[in-house]
Scaffold this motif. Structure first.
Motif, PDB file in Angstrom:
ATOM      1  N   GLU A  67       0.812  -1.219   0.000  1.00 32.59           N
ATOM      2  CA  GLU A  67       0.000   0.000   0.000  1.00 32.59           C
ATOM      3  C   GLU A  67       0.846   1.270   0.000  1.00 32.59           C
ATOM      4  OE1 GLU A  67      -0.676   0.146   4.852  1.00 32.59           O
ATOM      5  OE2 GLU A  67      -2.310  -0.491   3.535  1.00 32.59           O
ATOM      6  N   GLU A  68       2.160   1.143   0.276  1.00 35.90           N
ATOM      7  CA  GLU A  68       3.019   2.328   0.251  1.00 35.90           C
ATOM      8  C   GLU A  68       3.273   2.833  -1.168  1.00 35.90           C
ATOM      9  OE1 GLU A  68       4.018  -0.217   3.777  1.00 35.90           O
ATOM     10  OE2 GLU A  68       3.860  -0.555   1.612  1.00 35.90           O
ATOM     11  N   ARG A  69       3.130   1.952  -2.175  1.00 40.08           N
ATOM     12  CA  ARG A  69       3.338   2.320  -3.586  1.00 40.08           C
ATOM     13  C   ARG A  69       4.713   2.957  -3.803  1.00 40.08           C
ATOM     14  NH1 ARG A  69      -2.424   5.388  -4.810  1.00 40.08           N
ATOM     15  NH2 ARG A  69      -3.796   3.706  -4.124  1.00 40.08           N
ATOM     16  N   LEU A  70       5.740   2.348  -3.264  1.00 43.81           N
ATOM     17  CA  LEU A  70       7.100   2.866  -3.443  1.00 43.81           C
ATOM     18  C   LEU A  70       7.501   2.763  -4.908  1.00 43.81           C
ATOM     19  CD1 LEU A  70       9.740   3.856  -2.000  1.00 43.81           C
ATOM     20  CD2 LEU A  70      10.453   1.463  -2.029  1.00 43.81           C
ATOM     21  N   ARG A  71       8.014   3.861  -5.464  1.00 46.43           N
ATOM     22  CA  ARG A  71       8.378   3.861  -6.873  1.00 46.43           C
ATOM     23  C   ARG A  71       9.820   4.255  -7.152  1.00 46.43           C
ATOM     24  NH1 ARG A  71       5.019   0.982  -6.751  1.00 46.43           N
ATOM     25  NH2 ARG A  71       3.047   0.865  -7.882  1.00 46.43           N
ATOM     26  N   ALA A  72      10.521   4.792  -6.194  1.00 48.90           N
ATOM     27  CA  ALA A  72      11.930   5.142  -6.418  1.00 48.90           C
ATOM     28  C   ALA A  72      12.613   5.322  -5.067  1.00 48.90           C
ATOM     29  CB  ALA A  72      12.056   6.418  -7.244  1.00 48.90           C
TER      30      ALA A  72
ATOM     31  N   LEU B  53      16.783  -6.363  -7.363  1.00 45.31           N
ATOM     32  CA  LEU B  53      15.409  -6.064  -6.977  1.00 45.31           C
ATOM     33  C   LEU B  53      14.672  -5.185  -7.977  1.00 45.31           C
ATOM     34  CD1 LEU B  53      15.797  -5.480  -3.122  1.00 45.31           C
ATOM     35  CD2 LEU B  53      15.369  -7.605  -4.379  1.00 45.31           C
ATOM     36  N   GLY B  54      15.393  -4.537  -8.883  1.00 44.33           N
ATOM     37  CA  GLY B  54      14.739  -3.767  -9.937  1.00 44.33           C
ATOM     38  C   GLY B  54      14.090  -2.479  -9.476  1.00 44.33           C
ATOM     39  N   ILE B  55      14.648  -1.836  -8.435  1.00 40.31           N
ATOM     40  CA  ILE B  55      14.076  -0.596  -7.923  1.00 40.31           C
ATOM     41  C   ILE B  55      14.853   0.593  -8.497  1.00 40.31           C
ATOM     42  CG2 ILE B  55      13.568   0.757  -5.855  1.00 40.31           C
ATOM     43  CD1 ILE B  55      13.416  -1.831  -4.288  1.00 40.31           C
ATOM     44  N   PRO B  56      14.194   1.541  -9.136  1.00 34.88           N
ATOM     45  CA  PRO B  56      14.892   2.731  -9.654  1.00 34.88           C
ATOM     46  C   PRO B  56      15.558   3.508  -8.515  1.00 34.88           C
ATOM     47  CG  PRO B  56      12.684   2.564 -10.586  1.00 34.88           C
ATOM     48  CD  PRO B  56      12.755   1.558  -9.474  1.00 34.88           C
ATOM     49  N   LEU B  57      16.778   3.981  -8.769  1.00 31.16           N
ATOM     50  CA  LEU B  57      17.558   4.655  -7.737  1.00 31.16           C
ATOM     51  C   LEU B  57      18.195   5.919  -8.295  1.00 31.16           C
ATOM     52  CD1 LEU B  57      19.122   4.786  -4.988  1.00 31.16           C
ATOM     53  CD2 LEU B  57      20.845   3.304  -6.040  1.00 31.16           C
ATOM     54  N   VAL B  58      18.049   7.010  -7.552  1.00 33.87           N
ATOM     55  CA  VAL B  58      18.780   8.239  -7.859  1.00 33.87           C
ATOM     56  C   VAL B  58      19.844   8.403  -6.784  1.00 33.87           C
ATOM     57  CG1 VAL B  58      18.653  10.713  -8.285  1.00 33.87           C
ATOM     58  CG2 VAL B  58      16.698   9.260  -8.841  1.00 33.87           C
ATOM     59  N   GLY B  59      21.098   8.332  -7.177  1.00 27.08           N
ATOM     60  CA  GLY B  59      22.178   8.430  -6.213  1.00 27.08           C
ATOM     61  C   GLY B  59      22.333   9.841  -5.677  1.00 27.08           C
TER      62      GLY B  59
ATOM     63  N   SER C 221      10.631  12.204 -12.956  1.00 31.06           N
ATOM     64  CA  SER C 221      10.416  11.002 -13.761  1.00 31.06           C
ATOM     65  C   SER C 221       9.087  10.341 -13.422  1.00 31.06           C
ATOM     66  CB  SER C 221      11.558  10.012 -13.549  1.00 31.06           C
ATOM     67  OG  SER C 221      11.392   8.869 -14.370  1.00 31.06           O
ATOM     68  N   ILE C 222       8.761  10.277 -12.130  1.00 31.91           N
ATOM     69  CA  ILE C 222       7.495   9.668 -11.710  1.00 31.91           C
ATOM     70  C   ILE C 222       6.314  10.397 -12.336  1.00 31.91           C
ATOM     71  CG2 ILE C 222       5.953   9.406  -9.716  1.00 31.91           C
ATOM     72  CD1 ILE C 222       8.508   8.791  -8.060  1.00 31.91           C
ATOM     73  N   ARG C 223       6.334  11.705 -12.286  1.00 31.92           N
ATOM     74  CA  ARG C 223       5.216  12.485 -12.814  1.00 31.92           C
ATOM     75  C   ARG C 223       5.247  12.592 -14.334  1.00 31.92           C
ATOM     76  NH1 ARG C 223       4.544  17.371  -8.324  1.00 31.92           N
ATOM     77  NH2 ARG C 223       3.338  16.118  -6.835  1.00 31.92           N
TER      78      ARG C 223
ATOM     79  N   THR D 207       4.557   2.148 -13.090  1.00 33.02           N
ATOM     80  CA  THR D 207       5.300   0.958 -12.676  1.00 33.02           C
ATOM     81  C   THR D 207       6.758   1.326 -12.427  1.00 33.02           C
ATOM     82  OG1 THR D 207       5.916   0.375 -14.938  1.00 33.02           O
ATOM     83  CG2 THR D 207       3.793  -0.466 -14.114  1.00 33.02           C
ATOM     84  N   LEU D 208       7.492   0.423 -11.796  1.00 36.15           N
ATOM     85  CA  LEU D 208       8.925   0.650 -11.589  1.00 36.15           C
ATOM     86  C   LEU D 208       9.634   0.811 -12.925  1.00 36.15           C
ATOM     87  CD1 LEU D 208       9.648  -1.986  -8.772  1.00 36.15           C
ATOM     88  CD2 LEU D 208       9.259   0.464  -8.491  1.00 36.15           C
ATOM     89  N   ARG D 209       9.263   0.025 -13.903  1.00 34.76           N
ATOM     90  CA  ARG D 209       9.900   0.112 -15.214  1.00 34.76           C
ATOM     91  C   ARG D 209       9.602   1.454 -15.880  1.00 34.76           C
ATOM     92  NH1 ARG D 209      11.962  -3.196 -19.150  1.00 34.76           N
ATOM     93  NH2 ARG D 209      12.930  -4.180 -17.344  1.00 34.76           N
ATOM     94  N   GLN D 210       8.377   1.941 -15.747  1.00 39.11           N
ATOM     95  CA  GLN D 210       8.035   3.240 -16.327  1.00 39.11           C
ATOM     96  C   GLN D 210       8.859   4.365 -15.707  1.00 39.11           C
ATOM     97  OE1 GLN D 210       3.731   3.028 -15.642  1.00 39.11           O
ATOM     98  NE2 GLN D 210       3.389   3.233 -17.844  1.00 39.11           N
ATOM     99  N   VAL D 211       9.086   4.275 -14.391  1.00 36.04           N
ATOM    100  CA  VAL D 211       9.886   5.305 -13.723  1.00 36.04           C
ATOM    101  C   VAL D 211      11.325   5.253 -14.228  1.00 36.04           C
ATOM    102  CG1 VAL D 211      10.784   6.115 -11.512  1.00 36.04           C
ATOM    103  CG2 VAL D 211       8.406   5.341 -11.686  1.00 36.04           C
ATOM    104  N   ALA D 212      11.889   4.045 -14.315  1.00 36.49           N
ATOM    105  CA  ALA D 212      13.268   3.907 -14.794  1.00 36.49           C
ATOM    106  C   ALA D 212      13.399   4.349 -16.245  1.00 36.49           C
ATOM    107  CB  ALA D 212      13.733   2.459 -14.631  1.00 36.49           C
ATOM    108  N   ASP D 213      12.407   4.009 -17.075  1.00 33.54           N
ATOM    109  CA  ASP D 213      12.454   4.441 -18.475  1.00 33.54           C
ATOM    110  C   ASP D 213      12.303   5.959 -18.592  1.00 33.54           C
ATOM    111  OD1 ASP D 213      12.802   1.866 -19.310  1.00 33.54           O
ATOM    112  OD2 ASP D 213      10.725   1.555 -19.949  1.00 33.54           O
ATOM    113  N   GLY D 214      11.680   6.560 -17.588  1.00 33.44           N
ATOM    114  CA  GLY D 214      11.524   8.009 -17.596  1.00 33.44           C
ATOM    115  C   GLY D 214      12.843   8.752 -17.550  1.00 33.44           C
ATOM    116  N   TRP D 215      13.906   8.095 -17.051  1.00 33.02           N
ATOM    117  CA  TRP D 215      15.224   8.747 -17.025  1.00 33.02           C
ATOM    118  C   TRP D 215      15.646   9.153 -18.433  1.00 33.02           C
ATOM    119  CZ3 TRP D 215      14.394   9.122 -12.340  1.00 33.02           C
ATOM    120  CH2 TRP D 215      14.522   8.133 -11.364  1.00 33.02           C
ATOM    121  N   LEU D 216      15.217   8.375 -19.436  1.00 35.67           N
ATOM    122  CA  LEU D 216      15.649   8.614 -20.813  1.00 35.67           C
ATOM    123  C   LEU D 216      15.129   9.935 -21.373  1.00 35.67           C
ATOM    124  CD1 LEU D 216      15.019   4.993 -22.177  1.00 35.67           C
ATOM    125  CD2 LEU D 216      17.183   5.975 -21.411  1.00 35.67           C
TER     126      LEU D 216
END
Length: 516
Positions: free
Chosen positions: A173-178, A200-206, A434-436, A444-453
């Motif tokens: 229910e937390e809907r963690l996305r990054a 784990l496939g979680i998008p990360l911003v260092g 990226s999320i927005r 999805t996690l993949r959509q957030v990661a693809d948003g980096w592009l």
């Protein structure tokens, strides 16, 4: 009480003795049970989602701000919890109109060292300011943002257990996305980043992780899938220092290097400094820091004898490849040098930003002919006034951040000069952008990661407080501004901005896109 009880008992001494044993046993059992309720011996829980782990019984795990990992974080944890509750209030009864996702900041939340504690506080404050900005200053954009605090322990020793918690939160229910975070480039953080992104496939911003091999590249495009970096690399920092130091004779340069292994930041600094002394006939000066480089160890003694050798060399420019504690020890010993008639300039990377809050630093050394300059990832004066560049960042973007830091964060200018709040604000801002940008209420996690592009170009770049963030095809910030600064010898605790440097030699234009 027992005496009155005996008076009612039939029988002789034997019966009374047996009854004494029974009564004492009952009292002991009841007492132990009551103690166990108040002081549970084996209870690993510190709070919901937070457990004691390891020999030091550190409270590690994930919280929504309900649990402050340290006294220093109590105030900001309360603000985060309040903001998360505000999001819940906005969503309640309006599931078709408003939605939310969570981001998490992962850092050692309760370090032992005073300077590290201050660094952690300002970094968490920076992420909170990005959360607040997203929820209140972006004209009702969706989804709203919740913020979680994740503590992997002082040495990141419990990163796997905490990362597993975060993975569950991507499904829950937390809907963690990054995830945003990590602030050192070491072997254990490389392992942690690999597990979080690749396994784990979680998008990360260092955060301020600058070592060159702590990112993806053409040679290794999937080293850390879904990882983005918003700061210049260590090589980029060294280039900015070289621009400031053009024309220096190689023989006047000397590298001082830590030979302790498994530290990517130190290794990257060594390699980046080599071209600055190319042609010098003198080998570098070496020392070995403790495995836990936060500890004092015996390096002060090593530096004491090293300074004697430096005094007899032609060196004037000292390029320090090491961590902040050892840099502080080196500066202190250099300030007490026998060749007091000689002046030296010490150069280092962005790790030096914590020096300003290190109470053990001898600021008197800076008034004895020692200058300390380093490449910071940001500084409040970099985008202030008429001298700011026309591209690569903007006075307005930094001004909006500083106003928010003062009004909502209750931060002072002194809290911003170590660059940490600015950097983590920019990292969280990048994740939220990226999320927005997915145009989905529940990306999805993949959509957030693809948003980096998409985060580059005139309209796609992230307008960070520390300069524009324009990602290349591998998730690295292209030509990110470097703030070259110096410790101010006239006022203890002050850092003076010198100039902006650019890994590519000049600011990016408005299109802000990496070349092919």
């Amino acid at each position: 009480m027992i005496r009155r009880f005996y008076g009612r008992l039939p029988g002789g001494p034997v019966v009374q003795a047996l009854c004494t044993v029974v009564v004492l046993a009952v009292l002991a059992t009841g007492g132990w049970f009551g103690y166990g309720l108040v002081f549970p011996e084996d209870d690993p829980s510190c709070a919901a989602g937070v457990e004691r782990r390891g020999p030091e019984q550190e409270c590690t795990g994930v919280t929504d701000g309900s649990y402050p990992f340290s006294a220093d974080l109590a105030g900001i944890s309360g603000k985060i919890k309040q903001q998360n509750d505000w999001v819940d209030g906005q969503i309640a009864g309006k599931p078709d109109e408003r939605t939310f996702v969570s981001i998490a900041v992962i850092l050692p939340m309760a370090p032992a060292q005073q300077a590290e504690q201050h660094k952690t506080l300002t970094q968490v404050q920076g992420v909170y300011l990005a959360q607040y900005h997203a929820n209140h200053d972006e004209h009702g954009k969706q989804p709203l943002i919740k913020l979680l605090l994740a503590n992997p322990g002082r040495s990141h020793a419990h990163h796997r257990a905490v990362a597993d918690q975060l993975k569950e939160m991507t499904r829950g229910e937390e809907r963690l996305r990054a995830v945003v975070g990590f602030d050192v480039s070491t072997g254990i953080t490389r392992e942690a980043i690999t597990y979080l992104t690749k396994d784990l496939g979680i998008p990360l911003v260092g955060g301020p992780i600058t070592a060159d091999d702590f990112g993806n590249s053409a040679a290794a495009p999937d080293r850390f899938p879904g990882l983005v970096r918003v700061v210049p690399t260590t090589t980029g920092e060294a280039r900015a220092i070289a621009q400031l130091n053009e024309g220096a004779e190689p023989e006047e340069g000397l590298i001082v290097e830590d030979i302790r292994g498994d530290d990517d930041y130190v290794s990257a600094l060594k390699q980046a400094f080599v071209p600055l002394v190319q042609g010098s006939r003198r080998a570098s000066e070496q020392y070995r820091a403790p495995d836990d480089y936060h500890k004092e160890g015996d390096t002060a003694r090593q530096f004491q004898s090293m300074v004697t050798a430096i005094c007899t060399s032609p060196a004037k420019n000292l390029y320090f490849a090491g961590r902040p504690v050892q840099l502080r020890q080196f500066i202190n010993e250099l300030g007490d040098r026998g060749c007091s008639q000689k002046n030296y300039t010490v150069y280092s990377g962005s790790g030096a930003s914590t020096l300003v809050n290190d109470k053990a630093l001898d600021w008197g050394a800076l008034r004895s002919g020692i200058t300390v300059e380093y490449a910071a990832v940001a500084h409040p004066d970099a985008w202030r006034g008429a001298n700011a560049p026309a591209s690569g960042g903007s006075v307005e973007d930094y001004g909006d951040f500083e106003k928010l830091a003062v009004t909502e964060g209750r931060m002072r200018r002194a809290d911003l000069i170590d660059s940490r709040a600015i950097t983590m604000y920019d990292a969280a801002l990048t994740a939220i952008t990226s999320i927005r940008g997915t145009d989905s209420a529940h990306p999805t996690l993949r959509q957030v990661a693809d948003g980096w592009l998409r985060l580059h170009g005139e309209l796609g770049k992230v307008k960070g407080a520390g300069g524009w963030i324009c990602l290349d095809n591998y998730g690295n910030a292209y030509n990110k501004a470097v703030a070259v600064v110096k410790l101010d010898e006239t006022v203890a605790g002050r850092v003076r901005f010198l100039r902006l440097g650019w890994p590519e030699g000049k600011p990016s234009d408005k299109d802000c896109t990496a070349p092919r």
